[in-house]
Enzyme design. Sequence first.
Site, PDB file in Angstrom:
ATOM      1  N   LYS A  13       8.469  -6.370  -8.123  1.00  0.00           N
ATOM      2  CA  LYS A  13       9.692  -5.852  -8.769  1.00  0.00           C
ATOM      3  C   LYS A  13      10.911  -6.047  -7.869  1.00  0.00           C
ATOM      4  O   LYS A  13      11.971  -6.464  -8.324  1.00  0.00           O
ATOM      5  CB  LYS A  13       9.562  -4.345  -9.095  1.00  0.00           C
ATOM      6  CG  LYS A  13       8.444  -4.007 -10.047  1.00  0.00           C
ATOM      7  CD  LYS A  13       8.467  -2.536 -10.445  1.00  0.00           C
ATOM      8  CE  LYS A  13       8.277  -1.551  -9.287  1.00  0.00           C
ATOM      9  NZ  LYS A  13       6.959  -1.627  -8.628  1.00  0.00           N
ATOM     10  N   ARG A  88       9.439   6.310 -13.505  1.00  0.00           N
ATOM     11  CA  ARG A  88       8.039   6.212 -13.097  1.00  0.00           C
ATOM     12  C   ARG A  88       7.180   7.260 -13.777  1.00  0.00           C
ATOM     13  O   ARG A  88       5.973   7.299 -13.539  1.00  0.00           O
ATOM     14  CB  ARG A  88       7.951   6.425 -11.592  1.00  0.00           C
ATOM     15  CG  ARG A  88       7.622   5.141 -10.815  1.00  0.00           C
ATOM     16  CD  ARG A  88       7.735   5.512  -9.392  1.00  0.00           C
ATOM     17  NE  ARG A  88       7.014   4.751  -8.443  1.00  0.00           N
ATOM     18  CZ  ARG A  88       7.579   3.875  -7.621  1.00  0.00           C
ATOM     19  NH1 ARG A  88       8.841   3.559  -7.752  1.00  0.00           N
ATOM     20  NH2 ARG A  88       6.869   3.321  -6.672  1.00  0.00           N
ATOM     21  N   ARG A 127       1.645  -6.780   3.488  1.00  0.00           N
ATOM     22  CA  ARG A 127       3.111  -6.851   3.374  1.00  0.00           C
ATOM     23  C   ARG A 127       3.786  -6.333   4.643  1.00  0.00           C
ATOM     24  O   ARG A 127       3.389  -5.322   5.208  1.00  0.00           O
ATOM     25  CB  ARG A 127       3.584  -6.007   2.172  1.00  0.00           C
ATOM     26  CG  ARG A 127       5.095  -6.006   2.020  1.00  0.00           C
ATOM     27  CD  ARG A 127       5.527  -5.566   0.657  1.00  0.00           C
ATOM     28  NE  ARG A 127       5.408  -4.127   0.459  1.00  0.00           N
ATOM     29  CZ  ARG A 127       5.830  -3.512  -0.648  1.00  0.00           C
ATOM     30  NH1 ARG A 127       6.336  -4.211  -1.645  1.00  0.00           N
ATOM     31  NH2 ARG A 127       5.693  -2.214  -0.761  1.00  0.00           N
ATOM     32  N   ARG A 160       5.440  -0.944   6.322  1.00  0.00           N
ATOM     33  CA  ARG A 160       5.871   0.350   5.782  1.00  0.00           C
ATOM     34  C   ARG A 160       4.731   1.340   5.919  1.00  0.00           C
ATOM     35  O   ARG A 160       3.580   0.982   5.722  1.00  0.00           O
ATOM     36  CB  ARG A 160       6.204   0.185   4.288  1.00  0.00           C
ATOM     37  CG  ARG A 160       7.651  -0.092   4.013  1.00  0.00           C
ATOM     38  CD  ARG A 160       7.894  -0.482   2.590  1.00  0.00           C
ATOM     39  NE  ARG A 160       7.360   0.455   1.596  1.00  0.00           N
ATOM     40  CZ  ARG A 160       7.593   0.346   0.285  1.00  0.00           C
ATOM     41  NH1 ARG A 160       8.334  -0.647  -0.173  1.00  0.00           N
ATOM     42  NH2 ARG A 160       7.090   1.208  -0.559  1.00  0.00           N
ATOM     43  N   ARG A 171      -1.328   5.205  -4.214  1.00  0.00           N
ATOM     44  CA  ARG A 171      -0.151   4.807  -5.002  1.00  0.00           C
ATOM     45  C   ARG A 171      -0.577   4.124  -6.297  1.00  0.00           C
ATOM     46  O   ARG A 171       0.050   4.307  -7.340  1.00  0.00           O
ATOM     47  CB  ARG A 171       0.750   3.871  -4.172  1.00  0.00           C
ATOM     48  CG  ARG A 171       1.490   4.623  -3.070  1.00  0.00           C
ATOM     49  CD  ARG A 171       2.039   3.684  -2.022  1.00  0.00           C
ATOM     50  NE  ARG A 171       3.073   2.811  -2.517  1.00  0.00           N
ATOM     51  CZ  ARG A 171       3.393   1.632  -1.955  1.00  0.00           C
ATOM     52  NH1 ARG A 171       2.742   1.218  -0.887  1.00  0.00           N
ATOM     53  NH2 ARG A 171       4.360   0.911  -2.455  1.00  0.00           N
TER      54      ARG A 171
END
Length: 216
Positions: A13, A88, A127, A160, A171
């Site tokens: 996204k 969300r 990531r 992160r 998540r």
Amino acid sequence: MNLILLGPPGAGKGTQSKYLVDQHALVQVSTGDMLREARKNQTELGKKAEAFMRAGKLVPDEVVIGLVEERLSLADCKNGFVLDGFPRTVAQAEELSVLLEKKQKKIQMVLSIEVADDELVSRLSGRRVCKECGRTYHSLFSKPIVQGICDKCGGVVIQRDDDREETIRQRLRVYNEQTYPLISFYKERGMLRTVSGIGDIASISRAIDALLQGTA
Ligand code: AMP
């Protein structure tokens, strides 16, 4: 043009929002980025959000809705925005409808980027992001030239703290339970279009463009 990008964490996204910003002169409104900024600056709101984010949980609706309301009131949103990571929950989507009606604005399209869970875990656990400019890398497939240093701005490249495997799974659970229902919410309203999030970034951007031009 005002858009919503829906999709699980790691679907791309943020990457596709940046493309839409560059190519279609939209403003990116990312609640995740705004919350991370508030956390970094240790504002009241940032402190409130911190524990939820670290645990991979959603920050309470009222906190996020307040942030979005404030952001959409700024002048730069007048010519179009892309909502990335918001709404969300169904409650957030309902609040957004009320807010937009008040502002006499409309969402033209909700784009859902689809990627299977196993692929998301491998993407997110590898990531890495630049602390300064937000550019993303992958520990195996797309490393910076100098380890730990951003190619673009020279900033420090980090993982992160919510991109660790256990938090990623949490998540994804949260996404499936609380965010996935938005697919039917927007489908029922005739606003939803879907695009596969598998493949190279440019071909996904082209698929999005085709949808925006009404040719797909
Ligand atoms: P993201 O960068 O969009 O994956 O967001 C990172 C984290 O910020 C999420 O795991 C949540 O803890 C929080 N967050 C971002 N957007 C929202 C939202 N719309 N509602 C609640 N929490 C959010």
